[in-house]
Write a protein that holds these residues in place. Structure first.
Motif, mmCIF file in Angstrom:
data_model
loop_
_atom_site.group_PDB
_atom_site.id
_atom_site.type_symbol
_atom_site.label_atom_id
_atom_site.label_comp_id
_atom_site.label_asym_id
_atom_site.label_seq_id
_atom_site.Cartn_x
_atom_site.Cartn_y
_atom_site.Cartn_z
ATOM 1 N N GLY A 171 -13.613 23.881 -24.852
ATOM 2 C CA GLY A 171 -14.479 23.318 -23.830
ATOM 3 C C GLY A 171 -13.683 22.851 -22.625
ATOM 4 O O GLY A 171 -12.460 22.999 -22.564
ATOM 5 N N CYS A 172 -14.380 22.283 -21.672
ATOM 6 C CA CYS A 172 -13.750 21.779 -20.448
ATOM 7 C C CYS A 172 -14.211 20.348 -20.233
ATOM 8 O O CYS A 172 -15.379 20.107 -19.915
ATOM 9 C CB CYS A 172 -14.125 22.652 -19.249
ATOM 10 S SG CYS A 172 -13.313 22.169 -17.707
ATOM 11 N N ARG A 173 -13.297 19.402 -20.417
ATOM 12 C CA ARG A 173 -13.647 17.984 -20.336
ATOM 13 C C ARG A 173 -13.175 17.332 -19.041
ATOM 14 O O ARG A 173 -13.241 16.123 -18.903
ATOM 15 C CB ARG A 173 -13.081 17.244 -21.552
ATOM 16 C CG ARG A 173 -13.748 17.681 -22.856
ATOM 17 C CD ARG A 173 -13.381 16.799 -24.018
ATOM 18 N NE ARG A 173 -11.998 16.992 -24.429
ATOM 19 C CZ ARG A 173 -11.168 16.013 -24.725
ATOM 20 N NH1 ARG A 173 -11.541 14.758 -24.609
ATOM 21 N NH2 ARG A 173 -9.939 16.278 -25.122
ATOM 22 N N GLN B 290 -15.092 21.870 -13.089
ATOM 23 C CA GLN B 290 -15.373 22.934 -14.053
ATOM 24 C C GLN B 290 -15.018 24.290 -13.433
ATOM 25 O O GLN B 290 -15.099 24.465 -12.217
ATOM 26 C CB GLN B 290 -16.856 22.918 -14.427
ATOM 27 C CG GLN B 290 -17.329 21.624 -15.067
ATOM 28 C CD GLN B 290 -16.828 21.457 -16.484
ATOM 29 O OE1 GLN B 290 -17.062 22.312 -17.339
ATOM 30 N NE2 GLN B 290 -16.143 20.347 -16.757
ATOM 31 N N TRP C 174 -9.529 24.139 -18.923
ATOM 32 C CA TRP C 174 -10.507 24.806 -19.779
ATOM 33 C C TRP C 174 -9.814 25.298 -21.040
ATOM 34 O O TRP C 174 -8.886 26.100 -20.978
ATOM 35 C CB TRP C 174 -11.141 25.968 -19.020
ATOM 36 C CG TRP C 174 -12.183 26.745 -19.764
ATOM 37 C CD1 TRP C 174 -12.931 26.329 -20.832
ATOM 38 C CD2 TRP C 174 -12.606 28.081 -19.472
ATOM 39 N NE1 TRP C 174 -13.792 27.321 -21.222
ATOM 40 C CE2 TRP C 174 -13.614 28.401 -20.408
ATOM 41 C CE3 TRP C 174 -12.229 29.023 -18.510
ATOM 42 C CZ2 TRP C 174 -14.245 29.645 -20.418
ATOM 43 C CZ3 TRP C 174 -12.866 30.260 -18.518
ATOM 44 C CH2 TRP C 174 -13.860 30.565 -19.446
ATOM 45 N N CYS D 181 -10.377 27.629 -23.758
ATOM 46 C CA CYS D 181 -11.327 28.732 -23.865
ATOM 47 C C CYS D 181 -11.016 29.650 -25.025
ATOM 48 O O CYS D 181 -9.873 29.715 -25.503
ATOM 49 C CB CYS D 181 -11.360 29.530 -22.566
ATOM 50 S SG CYS D 181 -9.808 30.348 -22.142
#
Length: 265
Positions: free
Chosen positions: A130-132, A136, A259, A261
């Motif tokens: 995920g991307c925290r 983004q 990210w 991924c």
């Protein structure tokens, strides 16, 4: 009992801080860790003696963490316990980075010592997918990451490196024997600094994930910002983040995305 063969960089110290009990710290004399006291320094010429000493101390598991460059070998220092290992070590040192690591793993396993991965001993070292970060990746960045996955996959086949930078589908730079920091430093000197692109890092496709798992940390984030990149992507389950909370905070401060991924981008 666990022993750690510690290299340079932040991973050995980070790993020890995650463990309940301190392992026996071993390190090559030529490349000691920056932030750990070494219990058993050794040279590759005395590796057989090190193994015997570890077995005497009840060591049944070893983790290798941190960067280790190939040391210069002095044949006059090879001791009697290491002589039987010389053919294996010679072949390993000539086989590229992955081949060298596989050779050392083979020696350890033949000695009855189990090789453990840093992220198996401390699972929190691997971030969730995920991307925290606040920023983004947009559609353009995601397309560049997909292209970067292809580039790193091709690099894996040639045992070149584990990272690259891509902009508009074109590889801006690839990691070589000089490492990630050098690659990003060269990007900072490109004619169009600040014009975007993404950084991507992943383990090699045929890599033994018990050793030499790639890492990023605060230095990587700052170097990516200086190179004018928009953000960073790393392979889920394949790249360690050192001090993850601080890294995410630094990404937010610098306006970068980070990210985690899947391999298909």
């Amino acid at each position: 009992m666990l022993a750690l063969i510690a290299g340079t960089g932040g991973l050995p110290g980070e790993l020890v801080r995650h463990l309940d009990a301190r392992p026996i710290i071993c390190a090559l004399e030529q490349f000691p860790p920056e932030d750990l006291a070494v219990d058993m320094p050794f040279r590759l010429e005395t590796f057989g003696t090190l193994l015997a000493a570890l077995r005497e101390r009840g060591v049944s598991e070893i983790c290798m963490a941190g960067a280790i460059r190939r040391p210069d070998i002095d044949p006059s220092l090879i001791d009697s316990a290491t002589v039987p290992l010389v053919p294996i070590l010679q072949k390993a040192l000539l086989a590229g980075d992955d081949g060298a690591l596989r050779g050392v793993i083979g020696i350890l396993e033949q000695a009855g010592i189990r090789v453990r991965a840093a992220h198996h001993l401390a699972p929190d070292l691997l971030p969730p997918a995920g991307c925290r970060t606040t920023r983004q990746p947009d559609d353009r960045a995601r397309a560049d990451v997909r292209r970067a996955v292809e580039v790193v996959s091709a690099m894996s086949a040639a045992d070149i490196g584990q990272a690259c930078a891509v902009k508009a589908g074109q590889a801006l730079a690839i990691e070589s024997i000089y490492g990630t920091d050098w690659m990003l430093a060269t990007l900072a000197q490109r004619p169009d600094p600040g014009q975007g692109g993404v950084f991507y890092k992943a383990p090699k496709s045929d890599q033994d994930l018990r050793v030499d798992l790639p890492t990023i940390g605060l230095g990587t984030i700052r170097a990516a910002a200086e190179a004018g990149l928009d953000g960073l992507a790393i392979a889920a389950g394949g790249v360690i983040i050192l001090d993850e909370a601080a890294v995410i905070a630094e990404c937010d401060r610098l306006g970068l995305f980070l990210w985690v991924c899947e391999r298909d981008g």
